[in-house]
Each structure stands twice: as structure tokens, then as C-alpha cells.
Design an enzyme around this catalytic site. Structure first.
Site, PDB file in Angstrom:
ATOM      1  N   GLY B  73       8.125  -7.627   5.516  1.00 43.61           N
ATOM      2  CA  GLY B  73       8.455  -7.333   6.667  1.00 43.61           C
ATOM      3  C   GLY B  73       8.169  -8.271   7.669  1.00 43.61           C
ATOM      4  O   GLY B  73       8.705  -8.397   8.699  1.00 43.61           O
ATOM      5  N   GLN B 179      10.220   1.125   8.127  1.00 40.69           N
ATOM      6  CA  GLN B 179       9.701   2.386   7.847  1.00 40.69           C
ATOM      7  C   GLN B 179      10.816   3.452   7.633  1.00 40.69           C
ATOM      8  O   GLN B 179      10.675   4.639   6.762  1.00 40.69           O
ATOM      9  CB  GLN B 179       8.936   3.107   9.152  1.00 40.69           C
ATOM     10  CG  GLN B 179       7.671   2.254   9.204  1.00 40.69           C
ATOM     11  CD  GLN B 179       6.521   2.655   8.342  1.00 40.69           C
ATOM     12  OE1 GLN B 179       6.676   3.355   7.393  1.00 40.69           O
ATOM     13  NE2 GLN B 179       5.516   1.755   8.058  1.00 40.69           N
ATOM     14  N   SER B 199      11.546  -3.862   3.858  1.00 40.09           N
ATOM     15  CA  SER B 199      10.303  -4.267   3.264  1.00 40.09           C
ATOM     16  C   SER B 199      10.414  -3.563   1.818  1.00 40.09           C
ATOM     17  O   SER B 199      10.758  -2.514   1.471  1.00 40.09           O
ATOM     18  CB  SER B 199       9.088  -4.131   4.136  1.00 40.09           C
ATOM     19  OG  SER B 199       7.868  -4.006   3.128  1.00 40.09           O
ATOM     20  N   HIS B 201       7.252  -2.992  -0.233  1.00 37.74           N
ATOM     21  CA  HIS B 201       6.330  -2.285  -0.451  1.00 37.74           C
ATOM     22  C   HIS B 201       6.053  -0.917   0.004  1.00 37.74           C
ATOM     23  O   HIS B 201       5.333  -0.060  -0.126  1.00 37.74           O
ATOM     24  CB  HIS B 201       4.804  -3.222  -0.458  1.00 37.74           C
ATOM     25  CG  HIS B 201       4.238  -3.180   0.960  1.00 37.74           C
ATOM     26  ND1 HIS B 201       3.467  -2.423   1.385  1.00 37.74           N
ATOM     27  CD2 HIS B 201       4.757  -3.614   2.033  1.00 37.74           C
ATOM     28  CE1 HIS B 201       3.203  -2.723   2.744  1.00 37.74           C
ATOM     29  NE2 HIS B 201       4.168  -3.797   3.228  1.00 37.74           N
ATOM     30  N   THR B 237       9.926 -21.560  -3.131  1.00 37.66           N
ATOM     31  CA  THR B 237      10.391 -20.990  -4.490  1.00 37.66           C
ATOM     32  C   THR B 237      10.478 -19.364  -4.337  1.00 37.66           C
ATOM     33  O   THR B 237       9.508 -18.726  -3.876  1.00 37.66           O
ATOM     34  CB  THR B 237       9.454 -21.395  -5.638  1.00 37.66           C
ATOM     35  OG1 THR B 237       9.517 -22.808  -5.688  1.00 37.66           O
ATOM     36  CG2 THR B 237       9.821 -20.672  -6.952  1.00 37.66           C
ATOM     37  N   CYS B 323      -2.381  -2.123  10.175  1.00 37.40           N
ATOM     38  CA  CYS B 323      -2.634  -3.477  10.642  1.00 37.40           C
ATOM     39  C   CYS B 323      -3.820  -3.619  11.751  1.00 37.40           C
ATOM     40  O   CYS B 323      -4.443  -4.632  12.075  1.00 37.40           O
ATOM     41  CB  CYS B 323      -1.367  -4.170  11.101  1.00 37.40           C
ATOM     42  SG  CYS B 323      -0.399  -4.250   9.640  1.00 37.40           S
TER      43      CYS B 323
END
Lengths: 404, 383, 131
Positions: B73, B179, B199, B201, B237, B323
Site C-alpha cells: 500500500g 482499509q 493492499s 496484508h 522482479t 505506523c
């Protein structure tokens, strides 16, 4: 022969994840799934501890301080961060960059991007053996040179540049020195306490770790500064924001631990395999090794087969997974820019194959490959009017070809 | 960590789904080719990535060709803001006052390089002031970024309306849907935005994968150069295993969204009834929120202390967002909503997941009551 | 790149690989392309006294499609008169081998090789008549 085809001889493109690495990673995909930035609960702490252990393992392989290791999503991002980050930070001192024509695209393209933003770059041409002439490097240095980027091990031809000598030149002139080591870890010993290198890029998936994770070494003494290229939660001391993929970091740590412990034995084994491959292929006439054979990692053998066309060669060798010197764009074959920089003709560049040997390559794999190459090259040459002319003693460079 | 730990921090990260892990495992071991390689090893991983691209596109009603895979994200938001704004030269970037730092900070970094930055404020419920956007936009605006759902309050933003306004002004709307994905229906076509961040996860997929969904008519410059993967927009990659997992997780959320909603919504109601009894101030309740998120605070109780106390009792909750939990600054989202700094400082976020139960909520409320009583007594003594 | 089954068949089992005596007055040789372009095709035809092609041989330096195109035309050429041979169009070759657009030039090269071989032969025969 009992070998399983296709045989994987493309370890320089990517390596399989070592089973020991995968095993270490799994718990961090299941029970220890916390966000390492979560400081308010133990799920986060467990993840953070694993991340720090891995950082130590990566640092140990290259004899650095763990605080000098910044996680990234891979060597491409590391190269982007190092080159753009340092160039921008030090742009007040000057806007000239020195690099080499045979660098990976992940170095060349960021430098080109900087050129668009007003920087100037010198792309040095290596010698025909792929190695950089130090005198030419010295001559390229200008008062406004702020950054140099030279890879340790070349991805296509495996040659090892004299990083120490180049770094000393950079030190003398106050130039920040970045080294792309994506292809070097586990293949050559790296001692960052001794090497005059300021920034070094690493990748996990070229060293039996997972894809999607890499690291950048950022020297602390003397301190090297960077402008962050990805902003957000301030992870990695503000140099690289974004939730860290704990399992991938753990995987990289384990992969680098194994590399440190097993490198010596592994390299000796791989050298024997490489020598076997080389001597087998040298039975074939008109083959040329690309790149210096001495100052080179044993994992790489890049060979051009004269009088054989590149694409038909790729078709012929589909039982082995190798990389060819021509990148297939949609419309045409483009010869490898690395081989072109060495002064190889388009034809020889096209007909080159990179064999890269790794941890799981066996002697049987090598023998099969040699036999296959002998038979296929023989067959293609039988088809080739150029080979026929060569046998007749005609100098092809003197022939006037009908315009097409 | 011990076996009794209860995880109430699903907005920070989620546990990887066992089925998703199953689909990833082959790509962590045997299927190891570099997708750029032309031999069979490479072709296998290439087709796995293209399959994941379809799964991600399907989950948000987009076309596979609109999906650009990234490392997550944060990178995606950086790409969207920096990449779009760079195409226009020096221009104006508008972000809402409640964006995640990975939207806000790239905008600030561009400001340092000479771009302009305007903040779109929110009302006391934490909803962006839609009408205000009209006055902020000008011919110089290159990109507007407003998240679909806030990570702290869970408040859902009027993104469709904002996109409409942005389109009228001929500018680009980007939404950070990190979210929202997996918690409410996310429809790229219906939202009518130009760009959207996802995102992996946060939806029981692995860490290390994300995507930008991009209307292909929008000009964008890459932020990572070299190699030309993802149509030149994201070199490097591909993280095959994570991308495959992300795809599988997207398929999973589509299948279970309504069932999950029916499970989680009553749980939160139960939780918030209890919180009200304990005298908590719960933020954003009068407005549409993500069904799993509850953001609350107690007057005269320090949130950090309470979070630590809860952790010792085995409950993983968050104070503010993960965060920024390094710092003890009050939540900037709450401050933007006009909440008093003292109250904002103590805010706690509970974010539920499909694995949580009513019994866990009861246990949590019981511990919370004990801890509050204890902390109030401590404070009383101190005073 | 995906090749058609026919291309793969000709590539794996090329027909009529070889060399005819280029000094034979009944043999016409056409060599087209250049190594730097990645394709060189050498096509040879041998006619009998009635002017019918009774043998054709090729050697090709090039990709699978180039090899298949030249292999295919050696089959087609046998039994044809020189004028009939000169009528073979690249589009027919491309169609027969199901060549993708990026490989059409291989069929063009094969057509050019036929024309060059026929021209070489005609030139030899004219020389002979003159002599």
C-alpha cells in the site's frame, strides 16, 4: 540418462528458495503474523524481533553494522533509492554521475531518469573482457561528480569489478560510491569494513531467498545521506516507508546466513561444475567465452556459438532453462546491450547463452547439457549457410550481402 | 505472546488465511522461475501472476489490464501521488486531512520540490467536506487523493461524489482503498475514480504485495525504474508468491464478504454497547463506518498506558495507527475532526476480524473495566 | 513466442537440407538476407531438360519460422516449372505455416530466395544459349 528436464541453469535470473529458508519463513506466515511496526502488542514485538535478527544476518554476511542495513522490496528498489536518493541529496555539490554501460537496467534506468531531471551522466565502456579500465574511470571524474555506481558481479557475464580500487578513487575525490551486489552475495566475499563503498544493494532471490525483498547498505562512518524515495509511516529510519513483509525478511536473513556458512564449499563445487561445462563446450568449434574467465564468479558461463542464429538456438535448447543474449521484444530480437558494450558483433551477441550454475546443479545436469549443446549446435550448423561458407574458407565479413 | 492472546488489530495487519498460504507454497518452493524468463520456469510464474491479476481485478470490478502490482500500500500511494503529479509538472496536489502518512508525506515531499499542496478538511464526524473541494480545485490541480475508509475511525468517505467533482474540474481522483477492501464492497467502476490503492496484508493475504488500479487514460510516471516490469510502471522482479497470495485473498473476500459482515457488525455493536456503559467516547458513530472498526477514548485515561495494560492481559489493540505508534502524538485524524488533544491522546482502536467471537468481546470488556477502574484510582492517588 | 505445429515440424525435421553443385548449369542458387539482420537463406533448384524442377535444397541461418519457410518451399518447388515457381507468393507460405505478423518477413525472404534462384538459373541458361 535419468536427469529431469528442463534442467534449470538460470540461477542468475532467480534461485529456488532453499528448503531451510522456506521452513524458517512459514511460522511468520501463520502464527507470528504481526505488523512489526505495531508497538502496542506482542504480535508486533515478535515480528520486530525477527526482523532485527534477520538484519543482523544480512549485516554479518557483508561485515557491516546492522544499523547500516535498510530493507527494501528488492535490489531494483535498492538501486533506485541509492542512486536517486544520493544524487538528489548531494545535488548541491554537483550533478555528474559516473556509471558503466554494462550495469543492470535497475542502475541504468534510474541514472537515465536523473539525466531527464538535469543531471549529467558518463556511461563508461568496459574493456572487451568486461572489466573497467581504472584509468578511464579516473579520466571521467569531474569536479562536479557526486556519485558513481559500479556493480560488483555482472549479471550477464559474471565478471568481478575491482570495487576496492574504484572505491579508493571515489574516496580521493569525495564521490559517493554505490555498488550493486545483487549478483555477488554468496559468490564473493564482501567486507564492508574494509571496502571503500558507501552504498550497496542486495537481493534475496538471487541467493536462495524469497522474491520481493532486498536491502540497501548505507554507510554510517563516514555517514552517507539519502533523500527517501518512498514516504509514509517513517519505517527504516524514514529512509523507506511501508509495512515490512516479515516472512520475506526472515527468509532473506536465513538465506544470507546459509550463504555465509556455506559459500566456500559451495563455490568450490560450483567451480568444478563450471570447469566441466566449459571443457565440454570447448570441444565445439567456434565458441567464444564472453567476459574475463579469471576475474569472474564460477557460477556464470556466457558463451557465443558462432554461425548459429539466436532464436533458433533458444528453440533448440528448450530442455535446459537458460538465458540468451537476446531479449525478445515483440517485433524483433535485440542483442544484449552488455555483449554489445564488450564489442561483440550483433551475430555473436545473438548467439550467446548464459549458463548459470547453482546450489542444486548436478554433474549429470552438466553432462546432459554438454551433450545437448553438441548435438543441437551440430544440427543448426548443418542447416547454416554461414557455417558452410566458413568451412569453405570464405571470410564472411568480406561478403556483400544482398540488401533486404 | 501466548495461546490466549486475542487479536483486535485487524486494521494493522491480518493473519494469513490457511487456504491462501496453500496456494502460495508452491511458489515459495518448486515454482521459482523469474517471470521475465522465457523458459518454462518463467512462463509458469508469469501465468500465475496473470491469474492473480484477474482475481484482483474481479474483486473490485476492474479490468485486469488496469492492475499494476507493487510491494504494498505504501508504495502504491507513493506511486499514485508522485507518479501522477510528476506528469503535470509543477501543479497542485489535494489530499484530505485524514490520509495515511503514505499519502500525506509524498505530497509534502512534492511540495518541497516546488509543487503545491492543499488539505481538504473533515467535519466533526470525520467525513471530508465535499463542498470544500470545489473551492480548492483549480486548473493547476493534478491529483486529488481521498481515502475510501479511514484506518483509525473506519469512517467511509463520499468518494463517488468527490470523483464527480474532480472530473468536472478535469482533474484526477485517487482513492486509498486499503482499509475498505475486504470489509465493504469496493467497486472501481462504480466509484468512478481514476486510481485506487489496494493492499494484500489487510485482507488475510501475505505482506509484500499491493496494487494500483489505474484508468489507463491517466498519465503516470514510475517511481522505481529499471527492467520494465508491469508495463514499465513498476520495475523489479515480481514477488510471485505474494502476488499469487494476494490474488487468492481477493477471491476469498469476494466469497465471504456478506457472511463476514453478518458476523462482525453485531460483534461491534456488542462491543460499543459495553464501551458506552463504561463511559467511553466512541468516534464516528453517527456516520457510515467500516463494520469492524471502533475508535474510542476515555476522559482522563492515558491511552498508551491502557494499551500496554491490555496487552499484558492478552489483548492486541492499537493506539492510533501502527505506523505512528512510535510517537505519542495525539491522533491527527481526531485532531482534524476537532477532538480535544487530551482526549485524542488516549484513543484506542479495536479492529475486528472474522476470527473474533462474542466471548472475546465479553472478556475484553471485563478486563477493560478492571483496568479503567485501576488506572482511575492510580490517577486519583497521584492527584 | 508460440510457434504453430507446422513450423515446429519443419524446424524439428527440416526437409531437403543440403547443397547442390552451384556450378552445374542445371542448378540455380539464390542467397538472400544478411547475418546482421539475423536471416540468411540459401535456396538451390535443379531443373531437368524439360525445365521442370526436380530437386531443391536449402540452408538457412535464421529463426524457426525462417527455417520452416525455406523447408516448406523446397517441398513446393519440386515438379514445378520455373514460371510456376516464380508465382509462389509469400502470403501462401505465411498462411500454410500460420506465421504470426512479426514473422511474415520470413515468408517474404523465402519468396525472394525462390526469385533469386530462378533468376540465377535463367541467367545461366541465357549465357549458355548465347554461347
Amino acid at each position: 540418462m535419468t536427469v529431469k528436464t528442463p534442467i534449470y541453469l538460470d540461477y542468475s535470473a532467480t534461485t529456488p528458495v532453499d528448503a531451510r529458508v522456506a521452513e524458517k519463513m512459514i511460522p511468520y506466515l501463520t502464527e507470528h503474523f504481526g505488523n512489526p511496526a505495531s508497538r502496542s502488542h506482542s504480535f508486533g514485538w515478535v515480528a520486530e524481533k525477527a526482523v532485527e535478527n534477520a538484519r543482523e544476518e544480512v549485516a554479518k554476511l557483508v561485515n557491516a553494522d546492522p544499523r547500516e542495513i535498510i530493507w527494501t522490496s528488492g535490489a531494483t528498489e535498492s538501486n533506485n533509492l541509492a542512486i536517486k536518493g544520493a544524487a538528489h541529496f548531494y545535488s548541491g555539490k554537483g550533478k555528474h554521475i559516473i556509471t558503466v554501460q554494462t550495469e543492470h537496467k535497475a542502475v541504468i534506468d534510474p541514472v537515465r531518469e536523473l539525466e531527464r531531471l538535469g543531471f549529467e551522466a558518463t556511461f563508461l565502456q568496459p574493456e572487451p573482457n568486461g572489466l573497467l579500465d581504472l584509468e578511464k574511470f579516473k579520466a571521467a571524474i569531474r569536479p562536479d561528480t557526486v556519485l558513481a555506481s559500479v556493480m560488483l558481479v555482472n549479471n550477464e557475464i559474471g565478471v568481478i569489478q575491482d570495487i576496492e580500487a574504484i572505491g579508493n578513487l571515489c574516496r580521493e575525490h569525495g564521490i559517493i560510491f554505490h555498488v550493486d551486489s545483487a549478483q555477488a552475495t554468496g559468490k564473493v566475499a564482501i567486507d564492508l569494513e574494509k571496502l571503500p563503498v558507501d552504498l550497496m544493494s542486495f537481493s534475496a532471490h538471487k541467493t536462495y531467498g524469497p522474491k520481493g525483498i532486498g536491502a540497501l547498505y548505507v554507510r554510517r562512518k563516514p555517514r552517507v545521506r539519502l533523500e527517501a524515495q518512498m514516504h509514509g509511516g517513517g519505517h527504516e529510519r524514514g529512509l523507506r516507508s511501508g509495512t515490512l513483509a516479515t516472512h520475506q525478511i526472515v527468509g532473506m536473513g536465513e538465506a544470507f546466513r546459509i550463504a555465509r556458512e556455506e559459500m566456500e564449499l559451495e563455490n568450490a563445487r560450483i567451480r568444478r561444475l563450471r570447469d566441466r561445462l566449459l571443457s565440454g563446450l570447448q570441444d565445439i568449434e567456434e565458441v567464444y567465452v564472453n567476459g574475463d574467465l579469471k576475474q569472474r564468479v564460477p557460477h556464470n558461463l556466457n558463451i557465443s556459438f558462432n554461425f548459429v542464429e539466436g532464436e533458433s538456438l533458444i528453440m533448440a535448447v528448450k530442455d535446459i532453462a537458460v538465458s540468451s543474449g537476446s531479449a525478445c521484444t515483440s517485433a524483433s530480437l535485440e542483442p544484449s546491450y552488455v555483449l554489445r558494450a564488450l564489442g561483440r558483433s550483433d551475430e555473436l551477441a545473438h548467439s550467446s547463452i548464459r549458463f548459470s550454475i547453482g546450489r542444486f546443479t548436478t554433474e549429470e545436469d552438466i553432462d546432459y547439457t554438454v551433450a545437448l549443446m553438441k548435438s543441437k549446435i551440430g544440427k543448426l550448423r548443418e542447416l547454416s549457410p554461414l557455417w558452410e561458407m566458413h568451412l569453405e574458407g570464405i571470410d564472411l565479413s568480406k561478403v556483400e550481402w544482398a540488401a533486404h | 505472546m501466548n495461546g490466549t492472546d486475542i487479536y483486535f488489530d485487524h486494521n494493522a495487519t491480518t493473519a494469513l488465511d490457511a487456504g491462501v498460504l496453500e496456494t502460495m507454497l508452491p511458489f515459495m518452493t518448486q515454482q521459482h522461475g523469474n517471470p521475465t524468463s522465457r523458459h518454462s520456469f518463467g512462463r509458469h510464474t508469469r501465468s500465475a501472476i496473470e491469474r492473480a491479476r484477474e482475481q484482483v481485478a474481479d474483486a473490485v470490478n476492474a479490468h485486469p489490464s488496469q492492475v499494476i502490482f507493487t510491494s504494498g500500500g505504501t508504495e502504491t500511494n507513493n506511486l499514485a501521488i508522485t507518479g501522477i503529479a510528476s506528469c503535470y509538472g509543477v501543479s497542485q496536489i489535494v489530499t484530505s486531512a485524514i490520509e495515511h502518512p503514505c499519502v500525506h508525506r509524498p505530497a509534502l515531499a512534492m511540495k518541497q520540490r516546488g509543487w503545491k499542496h492543499a488539505l481538504l478538511g473533515v467535519d466533526q464526524n470525520g467525513t471530508v467536506k465535499t463542498a470544500l473541494l470545489n473551492t480548492l480545485l483549480n486548473t493547476e490541480t493534478s491529483v486529488v487523493s481521498v481515502m475510501l475508509a479511514n484506518n483509525e475511525t473506519g469512517v467511509i468517505q463520499p468518494v463517488t461524489e468527490l470523483a464527480e467533482i474532480a472530473r468536472r474540474h478535469g482533474t484526477t481522483l485517487h482513492t486509498d482503498a486499503v482499509q475498505a477492501l475486504g470489509k465493504v464492497r469496493v467497486d472501481f467502476a462504480e466509484l468512478n475514480v481514476h486510481a485506487m490503492t489496494l493492499s494484500s496484508h489487510k485482507i488475510n493475504g501475505p505482506q509484500g504485495a499491493g496494487a494500483l488500479i489505474l484508468d489507463k487514460r491517466i498519465d503516470i510516471q514510475p517511481i522505481i525504474h529499471g527492467g520494465g516490469q508491469e508495463r514499465g510502471l513498476r520495475s523489479g522482479t515480481e514477488n510471485v508468491a505474494a502476488i499469487v497470495g494476494f490474488g487468492a485473498a481477493c477471491e476469498l473476500i469476494q466469497a465471504r464478504l456478506s457472511q463476514q459482515d453478518a458476523h462482525i457488525r453485531p460483534l461491534r455493536e456488542h462491543l460499543e454497547n459495553g464501551l458506552n456503559r463504561l463511559g467511553a467516547v466512541v468516534f464516528g458513530t453517527s456516520i457510515e463506518r467500516l463494520p469492524n472498526t471502533s475508535f474510542f477514548a476515555f476522559n482522563e485515561i492515558d491511552g498508551e498506558t491502557l494499551v500496554m495494560a491490555l496487552d499484558r492481559k492478552g489483548f492486541a489493540v492499537a493506539s492510533g495507527s501502527a505506523c505512528s505508534s512510535d510517537s505519542s502524538e495525539p491522533s491527527s485524524v481526531l485532531l482534524a475532526m476537532g477532538v480535544e488533544p487530551d482526549l485524542a491522546k488516549g484513543a484506542i482502536r479495536v479492529s475486528l476480524g472474522i476470527d473474533n467471537s462474542r466471548e472475546q468481546i465479553d472478556a475484553f470488556l471485563a478486563v477493560l473495566e478492571q483496568e479503567i477502574t485501576r488506572l482511575r484510582q492510580l490517577t486519583a492517588i497521584a492527584v | 513466442m508460440a510457434y504453430s505445429d507446422k513450423v515446429l515440424d519443419h524446424y524439428e525435421n527440416p526437409r531437403n537440407v543440403g547443397t547442390l553443385d552451384k556450378n552445374d548449369p542445371h542448378v540455380g542458387t539464390g542467397m538472400v538476407g544478411a547475418p546482421a539482420c539475423g536471416d540468411v537463406m540459401k535456396l538451390q533448384i535443379k531443373v531437368n531438360d524439360s525445365g521442370i524442377i526436380e530437386d531443391a535444397k536449402f540452408k538457412t541461418y535464421g529463426c524457426g519460422s525462417a527455417i520452416a519457410s525455406s523447408s516448406l518451399v523446397t517441398e513446393w518447388l519440386k515438379g514445378k516449372s520455373l514460371d510456376e515457381a516464380a508465382q509462389i507468393k509469400n502470403s501462401a507460405i505465411a498462411e500454410e505455416l500460420a506465421l504470426p505478423p512479426v514473422k511474415i518477413h520470413c515468408s517474404v525472404l523465402a519468396e525472394d530466395a525462390i526469385k533469386a534462384a530462378v533468376a540465377d538459373l535463367k541467367a545461366k541458361q541465357t549465357d549458355k544459349e548465347v554461347a
